[in-house]
Design a protein around this motif. Structure first.
Motif, PDB file in Angstrom:
ATOM      1  N   ALA A   1       0.809  -1.225   0.000  1.00  0.00           N
ATOM      2  CA  ALA A   1       0.000   0.000   0.000  1.00  0.00           C
ATOM      3  C   ALA A   1       0.834   1.263   0.000  1.00  0.00           C
ATOM      4  O   ALA A   1       0.300   2.348  -0.254  1.00  0.00           O
ATOM      5  N   GLU A   2       2.122   1.162   0.273  1.00  0.00           N
ATOM      6  CA  GLU A   2       2.982   2.343   0.313  1.00  0.00           C
ATOM      7  C   GLU A   2       3.643   2.633  -1.036  1.00  0.00           C
ATOM      8  O   GLU A   2       4.433   3.560  -1.142  1.00  0.00           O
ATOM      9  N   MET A   3       3.281   1.852  -2.046  1.00  0.00           N
ATOM     10  CA  MET A   3       3.875   2.025  -3.377  1.00  0.00           C
ATOM     11  C   MET A   3       2.863   2.645  -4.352  1.00  0.00           C
ATOM     12  O   MET A   3       1.704   2.865  -4.006  1.00  0.00           O
ATOM     13  N   SER A   4       3.314   2.888  -5.558  1.00  0.00           N
ATOM     14  CA  SER A   4       2.487   3.498  -6.602  1.00  0.00           C
ATOM     15  C   SER A   4       1.214   2.696  -6.846  1.00  0.00           C
ATOM     16  O   SER A   4       1.223   1.461  -6.789  1.00  0.00           O
ATOM     17  N   ILE A   5       0.122   3.397  -7.140  1.00  0.00           N
ATOM     18  CA  ILE A   5      -1.130   2.705  -7.445  1.00  0.00           C
ATOM     19  C   ILE A   5      -1.345   2.549  -8.953  1.00  0.00           C
ATOM     20  O   ILE A   5      -2.402   2.066  -9.378  1.00  0.00           O
ATOM     21  N   THR A   6      -0.361   2.930  -9.756  1.00  0.00           N
ATOM     22  CA  THR A   6      -0.504   2.803 -11.210  1.00  0.00           C
ATOM     23  C   THR A   6       0.678   2.098 -11.871  1.00  0.00           C
ATOM     24  O   THR A   6       0.507   1.435 -12.889  1.00  0.00           O
TER      25      THR A   6
ATOM     26  N   ARG B   1       3.369  -0.712 -11.727  1.00  0.00           N
ATOM     27  CA  ARG B   1       3.772  -1.923 -11.016  1.00  0.00           C
ATOM     28  C   ARG B   1       5.286  -2.036 -10.888  1.00  0.00           C
ATOM     29  O   ARG B   1       5.793  -2.806 -10.061  1.00  0.00           O
ATOM     30  N   ASN B   2       6.031  -1.295 -11.694  1.00  0.00           N
ATOM     31  CA  ASN B   2       7.490  -1.349 -11.649  1.00  0.00           C
ATOM     32  C   ASN B   2       8.095  -0.341 -10.683  1.00  0.00           C
ATOM     33  O   ASN B   2       9.302  -0.339 -10.458  1.00  0.00           O
ATOM     34  N   ASP B   3       7.254   0.506 -10.111  1.00  0.00           N
ATOM     35  CA  ASP B   3       7.724   1.512  -9.159  1.00  0.00           C
ATOM     36  C   ASP B   3       7.578   0.945  -7.749  1.00  0.00           C
ATOM     37  O   ASP B   3       6.471   0.858  -7.217  1.00  0.00           O
ATOM     38  N   SER B   4       8.701   0.563  -7.156  1.00  0.00           N
ATOM     39  CA  SER B   4       8.662  -0.060  -5.831  1.00  0.00           C
ATOM     40  C   SER B   4       9.100   0.882  -4.715  1.00  0.00           C
ATOM     41  O   SER B   4       9.408   0.438  -3.610  1.00  0.00           O
ATOM     42  N   LEU B   5       9.123   2.173  -5.000  1.00  0.00           N
ATOM     43  CA  LEU B   5       9.482   3.152  -3.976  1.00  0.00           C
ATOM     44  C   LEU B   5       8.324   3.319  -3.001  1.00  0.00           C
ATOM     45  O   LEU B   5       7.183   3.571  -3.397  1.00  0.00           O
ATOM     46  N   ARG B   6       8.623   3.188  -1.715  1.00  0.00           N
ATOM     47  CA  ARG B   6       7.596   3.390  -0.689  1.00  0.00           C
ATOM     48  C   ARG B   6       7.575   4.848  -0.257  1.00  0.00           C
ATOM     49  O   ARG B   6       8.624   5.449  -0.024  1.00  0.00           O
ATOM     50  N   THR B   7       6.360   5.397  -0.112  1.00  0.00           N
ATOM     51  CA  THR B   7       6.196   6.759   0.382  1.00  0.00           C
ATOM     52  C   THR B   7       5.076   6.794   1.407  1.00  0.00           C
ATOM     53  O   THR B   7       4.110   6.029   1.314  1.00  0.00           O
ATOM     54  N   THR B   8       5.199   7.676   2.374  1.00  0.00           N
ATOM     55  CA  THR B   8       4.193   7.753   3.439  1.00  0.00           C
ATOM     56  C   THR B   8       2.884   8.355   2.965  1.00  0.00           C
ATOM     57  O   THR B   8       1.858   8.207   3.629  1.00  0.00           O
TER      58      THR B   8
ATOM     59  N   ARG C   1      -2.957   4.631  -1.565  1.00  0.00           N
ATOM     60  CA  ARG C   1      -3.573   3.484  -0.880  1.00  0.00           C
ATOM     61  C   ARG C   1      -3.241   3.509   0.607  1.00  0.00           C
ATOM     62  O   ARG C   1      -4.096   3.217   1.455  1.00  0.00           O
ATOM     63  N   TRP C   2      -2.016   3.863   0.943  1.00  0.00           N
ATOM     64  CA  TRP C   2      -1.615   3.926   2.346  1.00  0.00           C
ATOM     65  C   TRP C   2      -2.363   5.050   3.060  1.00  0.00           C
ATOM     66  O   TRP C   2      -2.789   4.901   4.205  1.00  0.00           O
ATOM     67  N   LYS C   3      -2.548   6.157   2.372  1.00  0.00           N
ATOM     68  CA  LYS C   3      -3.303   7.268   2.955  1.00  0.00           C
ATOM     69  C   LYS C   3      -4.754   6.843   3.232  1.00  0.00           C
ATOM     70  O   LYS C   3      -5.315   7.181   4.281  1.00  0.00           O
ATOM     71  N   LEU C   4      -5.346   6.086   2.311  1.00  0.00           N
ATOM     72  CA  LEU C   4      -6.704   5.596   2.517  1.00  0.00           C
ATOM     73  C   LEU C   4      -6.789   4.737   3.771  1.00  0.00           C
ATOM     74  O   LEU C   4      -7.682   4.929   4.614  1.00  0.00           O
ATOM     75  N   LEU C   5      -5.860   3.802   3.919  1.00  0.00           N
ATOM     76  CA  LEU C   5      -5.875   2.932   5.089  1.00  0.00           C
ATOM     77  C   LEU C   5      -5.659   3.724   6.371  1.00  0.00           C
ATOM     78  O   LEU C   5      -6.331   3.488   7.388  1.00  0.00           O
TER      79      LEU C   5
END
Length: 372
Positions: free
Chosen positions: A339-344, A346-353, A357-361
């Motif tokens: 949930a901390e990665m891009s929502i569009t 799939r090759n972007d594995s950078l996690r951001t706060t 998706r993470w903000k929704l949770l």
């Protein structure tokens, strides 16, 4: 973990990225004693694997989550081969997770996930040897008796004991047979309660299949087919992965995106349909207000974008409507669900706060303020 059915063939979802650590921890758990039952409360959290470390737990605590469903198929608590000994390094990892959870004010649902007699790492199958012979049940009973004795005195850092992960039964279940999940649950409950009278026992609902038509039904459909023990401190668990065409799209190979909401196989899938699909469990929940419900797993690939956000929101809103607990699948375990990665991309594995998706949770985790 969940499974996808494609042309009547079982296809299993493996994590895209998973690093497992079962090394001996440097910290030991505290030994807080309890004197009475640890009641289930409303939980909003995540699934985790045994790759978890303290920094991950600390970050999760900051998010506002209050539950970790710890699944250990990659670090099994019991050896899967004779003589089926307990795996001390795996128990050491479990002890560390409990220590970290206690330190950061989180609770842990213990989900061993895999046992001797099962063939697949992530789920139980209807044709597993486990369902063919009572000897496998006896091994499991011994395992849970020893685990309950080990952790009986731990406090509410343990949310409960998750007995089985995604059991699978035929619609024409023969009572009293090795396939009788209700009978197994009764035996496990007796063994646990002889050692531990305080922690919640979580009973997972089974997937139900028709051996003639090969049709598979969701976990919630199993509520009327098995007898759940009448324990004073119990919880019923379901998983939400429907429609599979949306929740498991494009994981193994590229394909056209499937939107949500959408019409699939002449069924209009939206929030109303998601709620309708769970009607048996909803009615059970209304009739048994003192038996909490847990949506133990739910998700869709993170690259489903805004549609994925809407799907997750609908699943959570239904759970919130009926006062059910829930655990998102999964936290820092596999890229496909992260949930901390891009929502569009799939090759972007950078996690951001601030990932959408993470903000929704985290917005839903804010509801935990009054129950943590």
């Amino acid at each position: 973990m969940t499974i996808l059915f494609k042309n009547a063939v079982f296809i299993f979802l493996l994590p895209v990225t998973l690093l497992v650590s079962c090394k001996e921890p440097t910290e030991r758990p505290t030994e807080k004693k309890v004197s009475g039952p640890v009641a289930w409360k409303t939980y909003r959290g995540v699934n985790i694997g045994c790759n978890i470390e303290e920094d991950d737990v600390a970050d999760l605590a900051i998010s506002g989550a209050n539950l970790m469903r710890l699944s250990m198929p990659m670090c099994t608590l019991m050896n899967l081969e004779p003589p089926y000994a307990l795996q001390q390094n795996a128990f050491q990892k479990l002890d560390s997770v409990l220590y970290w959870a206690e330190k950061h004010q989180l609770s842990v649902l213990i989900d061993p996930h895999r046992y001797p007699g099962t063939k697949h790492q992530w789920t139980m199958l209807g044709n597993d040897p486990f369902w063919q012979d009572f000897k496998w049940h006896n091994i499991l009973i011994r395992f849970w008796s020893e685990l309950a004795e080990r952790y009986a005195d731990r406090g509410n850092v343990i949310a409960g004991y998750d007995l089985l992960n995604e059991p699978e039964i035929p619609i024409d279940l023969k009572k009293g047979s090795p396939r009788d999940v209700g009978l197994l649950y009764a035996k496990l409950t007796k063994a646990i309660r002889e050692k531990d009278s305080v922690h919640t026992i979580v009973y997972a609902l089974p997937r139900v299949y028709d051996s003639v038509t090969k049709k598979m039904m969701g976990y919630h459909k199993g509520i009327n087919l098995i007898e759940i023990p009448q324990d004073d401190n119990r919880c019923i668990e379901t998983h939400t992965y429907f429609p599979k065409e949306f929740t498991h799209q494009n994981i193994w190979e590229p394909g056209d995106p499937i939107p949500y909401p959408s019409t699939l196989n002449n069924v209009e899938w939206n929030k109303t349909q998601l709620e309708r699909e769970q009607q048996q469990l909803i009615e059970f929940s209304k009739d048994h207000p003192n038996t909490p419900i847990l949506v133990g797993e739910f998700s869709c690939p993170r690259w489903t974008g805004e549609d994925g956000l809407e799907y997750l929101k609908d699943v959570i809103d239904i759970a919130e409507k009926y006062g059910w607990s829930w655990a998102y699948h999964s936290y820092r375990e596999a890229s496909v669900w992260d949930a901390e990665m891009s929502i569009t991309d799939r090759n972007d594995s950078l996690r951001t706060t601030n990932a959408p998706r993470w903000k929704l949770l985290k917005d839903y985790f804010k509801k935990n303020d009054g129950v943590r």
